[in-house]
Design a protein around this motif. Structure first.
Motif, PDB file in Angstrom:
ATOM      1  N   ASP A  26       0.795  -1.308  -0.026  1.00 51.42           N
ATOM      2  CA  ASP A  26       0.022  -0.056  -0.051  1.00 51.42           C
ATOM      3  C   ASP A  26       1.042   1.149   0.144  1.00 51.42           C
ATOM      4  O   ASP A  26       0.373   2.218  -0.632  1.00 51.42           O
ATOM      5  CB  ASP A  26      -0.790  -0.181   1.202  1.00 51.42           C
ATOM      6  CG  ASP A  26      -2.157  -1.005   1.161  1.00 51.42           C
ATOM      7  OD1 ASP A  26      -2.393  -1.196   0.026  1.00 51.42           O
ATOM      8  OD2 ASP A  26      -2.604  -1.272   1.979  1.00 51.42           O
ATOM      9  N   SER A  27       1.864   1.130   0.873  1.00 50.05           N
ATOM     10  CA  SER A  27       2.766   2.354   0.871  1.00 50.05           C
ATOM     11  C   SER A  27       3.639   2.619  -0.377  1.00 50.05           C
ATOM     12  O   SER A  27       3.310   3.867  -0.888  1.00 50.05           O
ATOM     13  CB  SER A  27       3.816   2.129   2.264  1.00 50.05           C
ATOM     14  OG  SER A  27       4.718   3.137   2.273  1.00 50.05           O
ATOM     15  N   ALA A  28       3.998   1.555  -1.057  1.00 49.90           N
ATOM     16  CA  ALA A  28       4.625   1.835  -2.391  1.00 49.90           C
ATOM     17  C   ALA A  28       3.641   2.151  -3.431  1.00 49.90           C
ATOM     18  O   ALA A  28       3.933   3.015  -4.076  1.00 49.90           O
ATOM     19  CB  ALA A  28       5.365   0.379  -2.628  1.00 49.90           C
ATOM     20  N   GLN A  29       2.511   1.776  -3.563  1.00 48.22           N
ATOM     21  CA  GLN A  29       1.316   2.167  -4.048  1.00 48.22           C
ATOM     22  C   GLN A  29       1.096   3.726  -4.094  1.00 48.22           C
ATOM     23  O   GLN A  29       0.864   4.381  -5.060  1.00 48.22           O
ATOM     24  CB  GLN A  29       0.142   1.195  -4.205  1.00 48.22           C
ATOM     25  CG  GLN A  29      -1.115   1.725  -4.947  1.00 48.22           C
ATOM     26  CD  GLN A  29      -0.865   1.414  -6.562  1.00 48.22           C
ATOM     27  OE1 GLN A  29       0.055   0.403  -7.036  1.00 48.22           O
ATOM     28  NE2 GLN A  29      -1.109   2.095  -7.543  1.00 48.22           N
ATOM     29  N   GLN A  30       0.872   4.023  -2.740  1.00 48.96           N
ATOM     30  CA  GLN A  30       0.843   5.480  -2.385  1.00 48.96           C
ATOM     31  C   GLN A  30       1.869   6.528  -3.160  1.00 48.96           C
ATOM     32  O   GLN A  30       1.696   7.418  -3.742  1.00 48.96           O
ATOM     33  CB  GLN A  30       0.556   5.574  -1.056  1.00 48.96           C
ATOM     34  CG  GLN A  30      -0.760   5.301  -0.664  1.00 48.96           C
ATOM     35  CD  GLN A  30      -0.978   5.156   0.742  1.00 48.96           C
ATOM     36  OE1 GLN A  30      -0.373   5.741   1.562  1.00 48.96           O
ATOM     37  NE2 GLN A  30      -2.358   4.890   1.220  1.00 48.96           N
ATOM     38  N   ILE A  31       3.379   6.029  -2.783  1.00 50.18           N
ATOM     39  CA  ILE A  31       4.454   6.680  -3.165  1.00 50.18           C
ATOM     40  C   ILE A  31       4.391   6.944  -4.781  1.00 50.18           C
ATOM     41  O   ILE A  31       4.663   7.564  -5.407  1.00 50.18           O
ATOM     42  CB  ILE A  31       5.720   5.983  -2.899  1.00 50.18           C
ATOM     43  CG1 ILE A  31       5.705   6.055  -1.187  1.00 50.18           C
ATOM     44  CG2 ILE A  31       7.109   6.548  -3.295  1.00 50.18           C
ATOM     45  CD1 ILE A  31       6.839   5.246  -0.678  1.00 50.18           C
ATOM     46  N   TRP A  32       3.973   5.600  -5.486  1.00 50.40           N
ATOM     47  CA  TRP A  32       3.867   5.592  -6.746  1.00 50.40           C
ATOM     48  C   TRP A  32       3.010   6.604  -7.388  1.00 50.40           C
ATOM     49  O   TRP A  32       2.965   7.456  -8.059  1.00 50.40           O
ATOM     50  CB  TRP A  32       3.876   4.140  -7.269  1.00 50.40           C
ATOM     51  CG  TRP A  32       3.421   4.127  -9.007  1.00 50.40           C
ATOM     52  CD1 TRP A  32       2.235   4.068  -9.555  1.00 50.40           C
ATOM     53  CD2 TRP A  32       4.241   4.419  -9.941  1.00 50.40           C
ATOM     54  NE1 TRP A  32       2.303   4.143 -10.944  1.00 50.40           N
ATOM     55  CE2 TRP A  32       3.712   4.291 -11.198  1.00 50.40           C
ATOM     56  CE3 TRP A  32       5.781   4.565 -10.213  1.00 50.40           C
ATOM     57  CZ2 TRP A  32       4.293   4.213 -12.404  1.00 50.40           C
ATOM     58  CZ3 TRP A  32       6.425   4.716 -11.187  1.00 50.40           C
ATOM     59  CH2 TRP A  32       5.507   4.404 -12.522  1.00 50.40           C
ATOM     60  N   LEU A  33       1.719   6.650  -6.894  1.00 51.98           N
ATOM     61  CA  LEU A  33       0.552   7.346  -7.298  1.00 51.98           C
ATOM     62  C   LEU A  33       0.977   9.000  -7.000  1.00 51.98           C
ATOM     63  O   LEU A  33       0.775   9.998  -7.665  1.00 51.98           O
ATOM     64  CB  LEU A  33      -0.535   7.351  -6.475  1.00 51.98           C
ATOM     65  CG  LEU A  33      -1.301   5.632  -6.862  1.00 51.98           C
ATOM     66  CD1 LEU A  33      -2.386   5.692  -6.091  1.00 51.98           C
ATOM     67  CD2 LEU A  33      -1.632   5.998  -8.435  1.00 51.98           C
ATOM     68  N   ALA A  34       1.609   9.152  -5.717  1.00 55.44           N
ATOM     69  CA  ALA A  34       1.989  10.457  -5.484  1.00 55.44           C
ATOM     70  C   ALA A  34       3.300  10.972  -6.432  1.00 55.44           C
ATOM     71  O   ALA A  34       3.344  12.186  -7.053  1.00 55.44           O
ATOM     72  CB  ALA A  34       2.786  10.646  -3.920  1.00 55.44           C
ATOM     73  N   GLY A  35       4.038   9.981  -6.929  1.00 56.29           N
ATOM     74  CA  GLY A  35       5.212  10.394  -7.960  1.00 56.29           C
ATOM     75  C   GLY A  35       4.658  10.884  -9.423  1.00 56.29           C
ATOM     76  O   GLY A  35       4.757  11.832  -9.917  1.00 56.29           O
ATOM     77  N   LEU A  36       3.459   9.998  -9.753  1.00 56.20           N
ATOM     78  CA  LEU A  36       2.686  10.335 -10.864  1.00 56.20           C
ATOM     79  C   LEU A  36       1.975  11.635 -10.609  1.00 56.20           C
ATOM     80  O   LEU A  36       2.080  12.594 -11.588  1.00 56.20           O
ATOM     81  CB  LEU A  36       1.678   9.124 -11.161  1.00 56.20           C
ATOM     82  CG  LEU A  36       2.409   7.892 -11.798  1.00 56.20           C
ATOM     83  CD1 LEU A  36       1.102   6.685 -11.905  1.00 56.20           C
ATOM     84  CD2 LEU A  36       2.912   8.290 -13.127  1.00 56.20           C
ATOM     85  N   GLY A  37       1.251  12.274  -9.526  1.00 55.43           N
ATOM     86  CA  GLY A  37       0.734  13.132  -9.403  1.00 55.43           C
ATOM     87  C   GLY A  37       1.766  14.245  -9.373  1.00 55.43           C
ATOM     88  O   GLY A  37       1.380  15.387  -9.971  1.00 55.43           O
ATOM     89  N   ALA A  38       2.726  14.408  -8.940  1.00 56.30           N
ATOM     90  CA  ALA A  38       3.930  15.342  -8.853  1.00 56.30           C
ATOM     91  C   ALA A  38       4.230  15.355 -10.351  1.00 56.30           C
ATOM     92  O   ALA A  38       4.645  16.804 -10.708  1.00 56.30           O
ATOM     93  CB  ALA A  38       5.094  14.816  -8.091  1.00 56.30           C
ATOM     94  N   PHE A  39       4.689  14.549 -11.024  1.00 56.93           N
ATOM     95  CA  PHE A  39       5.035  14.736 -12.502  1.00 56.93           C
ATOM     96  C   PHE A  39       3.892  15.119 -13.169  1.00 56.93           C
ATOM     97  O   PHE A  39       4.282  16.008 -14.059  1.00 56.93           O
ATOM     98  CB  PHE A  39       5.237  13.141 -13.088  1.00 56.93           C
ATOM     99  CG  PHE A  39       5.764  13.193 -14.470  1.00 56.93           C
ATOM    100  CD1 PHE A  39       6.959  13.416 -14.705  1.00 56.93           C
ATOM    101  CD2 PHE A  39       4.881  12.614 -15.358  1.00 56.93           C
ATOM    102  CE1 PHE A  39       7.369  13.494 -16.098  1.00 56.93           C
ATOM    103  CE2 PHE A  39       5.364  12.773 -16.682  1.00 56.93           C
ATOM    104  CZ  PHE A  39       6.422  13.051 -17.181  1.00 56.93           C
ATOM    105  N   SER A  40       2.467  14.714 -13.067  1.00 57.70           N
ATOM    106  CA  SER A  40       1.540  15.469 -13.888  1.00 57.70           C
ATOM    107  C   SER A  40       1.417  17.091 -13.501  1.00 57.70           C
ATOM    108  O   SER A  40       1.311  17.728 -14.417  1.00 57.70           O
ATOM    109  CB  SER A  40       0.077  15.003 -13.577  1.00 57.70           C
ATOM    110  OG  SER A  40      -0.790  15.432 -14.222  1.00 57.70           O
TER     111      SER A  40
END
Length: 161
Positions: A26-40
């Motif tokens: 879950d933590s890795a998934q949230q980090i990944w989504l946060a990274g995608l959001g930051a990139f966007s």
């Protein structure tokens, strides 16, 4: 997230390993989504920032070009004034040189005994007076001889002498 992981780590059993793995996932998934959001977000904001930088650069270039043109105009004006001053000075020097040359030529001709234009004109006038007097005394019988045309001599400063 960290608190959740600490709680799972304190519990006992294999259930704990499964929960820990799920929490890490879950933590890795949230980090990944946060990274995608930051990139966007960076892409969206980056384009705006890029356009703003282009606008600022264009404005800076126009100001720089105007300042350069003003400076070139100023320097050109100064150089034109300087050239005009130098030209006046050169003309004055040439005039002085010409005057000195004329004076020296006049002195040399005087030493050689060459008559001046003024002296020749005076002699011509006196000859004409004498001719008129001779004609008057002889009763006008003397033939008037054609006087050859005089060559025009360039008037110099000697004519004023």
């Amino acid at each position: 997230m960290v608190k959740k992981l600490k709680e799972i780590a304190h519990k006992n059993g294999s259930d704990r390993d499964t929960q820990l793995a799920a929490a890490v996932k879950d933590s890795a998934q949230q980090i990944w989504l946060a990274g995608l959001g930051a990139f966007s977000k960076a892409q969206q904001e980056g384009e705006k920032v890029f356009k703003a930088l282009i606008k600022e650069g264009n404005s800076l270039q126009k100001r720089t070009m105007q300042a350069t043109e003003d400076r070139v105009t100023e320097v050109t004006s100064k150089m034109t004034k300087l050239a005009g001053g130098l030209q006046k000075q050169a003309n004055g020097t040439w005039d002085k040189l010409e005057t000195v040359f004329e004076q020296r030529v006049e002195r040399a001709l005087t030493r050689l005994g060459v008559p001046t234009n003024k002296e020749i004109a005076e002699l011509t006038r006196r000859v004409e007076q004498l001719t008129a007097s001779v004609q008057k005394l002889s009763g006008g019988r003397a033939e008037k001889k054609a006087v050859p045309a005089r060559k025009r001599v360039r008037a110099t400063s000697r004519a004023a002498a």
